[in-house]
Write an enzyme that holds these catalytic residues in place. Structure first.
Site, PDB file in Angstrom:
ATOM      1  N   GLU A 163       0.829  -1.206   0.000  1.00 16.41           N
ATOM      2  CA  GLU A 163       0.000   0.000   0.000  1.00 16.41           C
ATOM      3  C   GLU A 163       0.865   1.259   0.000  1.00 16.41           C
ATOM      4  O   GLU A 163       1.762   1.434   0.834  1.00 16.41           O
ATOM      5  CB  GLU A 163      -0.961   0.036   1.198  1.00 16.41           C
ATOM      6  CG  GLU A 163      -1.926   1.225   1.079  1.00 16.41           C
ATOM      7  CD  GLU A 163      -3.086   1.192   2.045  1.00 16.41           C
ATOM      8  OE1 GLU A 163      -3.068   0.398   2.986  1.00 16.41           O
ATOM      9  OE2 GLU A 163      -4.025   1.998   1.834  1.00 16.41           O
ATOM     10  N   GLU A 169       2.820   8.001   7.453  1.00 14.39           N
ATOM     11  CA  GLU A 169       2.552   6.600   7.814  1.00 14.39           C
ATOM     12  C   GLU A 169       3.662   5.638   7.411  1.00 14.39           C
ATOM     13  O   GLU A 169       3.644   4.480   7.818  1.00 14.39           O
ATOM     14  CB  GLU A 169       1.208   6.165   7.229  1.00 14.39           C
ATOM     15  CG  GLU A 169       0.051   6.996   7.814  1.00 14.39           C
ATOM     16  CD  GLU A 169      -1.316   6.585   7.328  1.00 14.39           C
ATOM     17  OE1 GLU A 169      -1.484   5.427   6.923  1.00 14.39           O
ATOM     18  OE2 GLU A 169      -2.229   7.434   7.356  1.00 14.39           O
ATOM     19  N   GLU A 257     -12.843   2.279   2.535  1.00 17.78           N
ATOM     20  CA  GLU A 257     -12.220   2.361   3.853  1.00 17.78           C
ATOM     21  C   GLU A 257     -12.614   3.696   4.477  1.00 17.78           C
ATOM     22  O   GLU A 257     -12.441   4.740   3.855  1.00 17.78           O
ATOM     23  CB  GLU A 257     -10.704   2.297   3.647  1.00 17.78           C
ATOM     24  CG  GLU A 257      -9.880   2.179   4.884  1.00 17.78           C
ATOM     25  CD  GLU A 257      -8.404   2.013   4.532  1.00 17.78           C
ATOM     26  OE1 GLU A 257      -7.769   1.154   5.123  1.00 17.78           O
ATOM     27  OE2 GLU A 257      -7.882   2.757   3.676  1.00 17.78           O
TER      28      GLU A 257
END
Ligand code: MN
Length: 312
Positions: A163, A169, A257
């Protein structure tokens, strides 16, 4: 029919097979028996093809129970997770790298037992804000580990999705082109790029062009708006996103999501900065996401079937 419109038709037909998925965090933060049953039943009842379950803590997954619930609901499963600092295979640290590989292999074995088709997320590094850039030696180790795990995944017909996430992140893969480069280095057909338009909206110069350029490397796709709430309630140009997906001939899963403080607890709340409650009703949110996705896919297919312009 011209060859250009034939190609567009082929792309549109391929895209017609996209499975639509829903992230389990729309329903529940955990995966005990009650949470698992509710999440799977709700997802199936809304007509989604698959549920994406969080594999951050694989010890909470009751494999036999989960399999029975999936069969009862008639839906498939994918997994997503991010590694943590202690299992960071991009750290260059031998012990952390070994533990990370063990964790990925454990999740792979659960995925295989559940018939999961994809294992996705930040599999190549820790899922955290880094204070320093990635090192080339650390990334090289990550590529080696993902290659070994990817070979095992191939034996079970599982696709690994790397991803592409924003700078807060991970420090390893922030853009689609970095994702393609990572997968090229791994060199396995089942290790692909996992794009998420929420992250792309932050990092890419042109979201549509990045999807097209990822091309055949694309193996998984997350939809989410800029605020991670209702699709269409933020600033992302979904017309462009879906046209690019159809134009690229992408035939894999498209999974919605969304995160709200109403459901998600730690550690995700802290890592993702989920401080706001963006919705109260997961059913309404998810039913809307499915309609929105289907409507945009249909519109994108029609747009592309009726134009010769590669820019649409
Ligand atoms: Mn995502």
């Amino acid at each position: 029919m011209t060859s250009i419109s034939k190609a567009a038709d082929n792309a549109a037909n391929k895209a017609a097979s996209n499975k639509l998925g829903l992230h389990g965090f729309v329903w529940e933060a955990g995966w005990d028996r009650e949470q698992c049953a509710r999440a799977i039943r709700n997802t199936g009842a809304l007509g989604f093809d698959l549920i994406e379950a969080c594999a951050l803590d694989p010890s909470t997954i009751d494999v036999d129970f989960t399999r029975r619930e999936l069969e009862r609901a008639g839906i498939g499963l994918t997994f997503s997770l991010g590694l943590d600092a202690d299992t960071d295979i991009s750290s260059g640290d031998d012990d952390k790298t070994r533990r990370g590989e063990q964790k990925l292999n454990l999740i792979l074995s659960i995925a295989r037992d559940l018939g999961a088709t994809h294992v996705c997320g930040i599999l190549y590094s820790a899922f955290q804000k880094y204070a320093f850039p990635a090192t080339s030696a650390g990334v090289a180790r990550s590529v080696e580990v993902i290659r070994r795990v990817g070979e095992k995944a191939a034996a079970s017909d599982i696709i690994l999705g790397m991803e592409v996430v924003n700078r807060y992140e991970t420090n390893v893969i922030n853009t689609a082109s970095q994702g393609v480069e990572f997968c090229r280095r791994v060199g396995l057909p089942n290790v692909r790029v996992h794009l998420d338009c929420y992250h792309m909206n932050i990092e890419e110069a042109d979201v549509g062009a990045a999807i097209i350029e990822t091309g055949a490397y694309l193996g998984y796709f997350h939809t989410g708006d800029s605020n991670r709430g209702y699709l269409g309630s933020g600033s992302i140009d979904f017309s462009r996103v879906f046209r690019a997906l159809v134009r690229s001939g992408y035939a894999g899963p498209i999974t919605f999501e969304s995160f709200s403080s109403k459901v998600v607890g730690q550690p995700l709340e802290g890592i993702l900065g989920i401080w706001r409650n963006l919705w109260d009703d997961g059913h309404d949110l998810s039913a809307h996401a499915k309609q929105f996705t289907e409507a945009h896919l249909k519109a994108a297919r029609e747009a592309i079937a009726h134009t010769h312009s590669p820019l649409v």
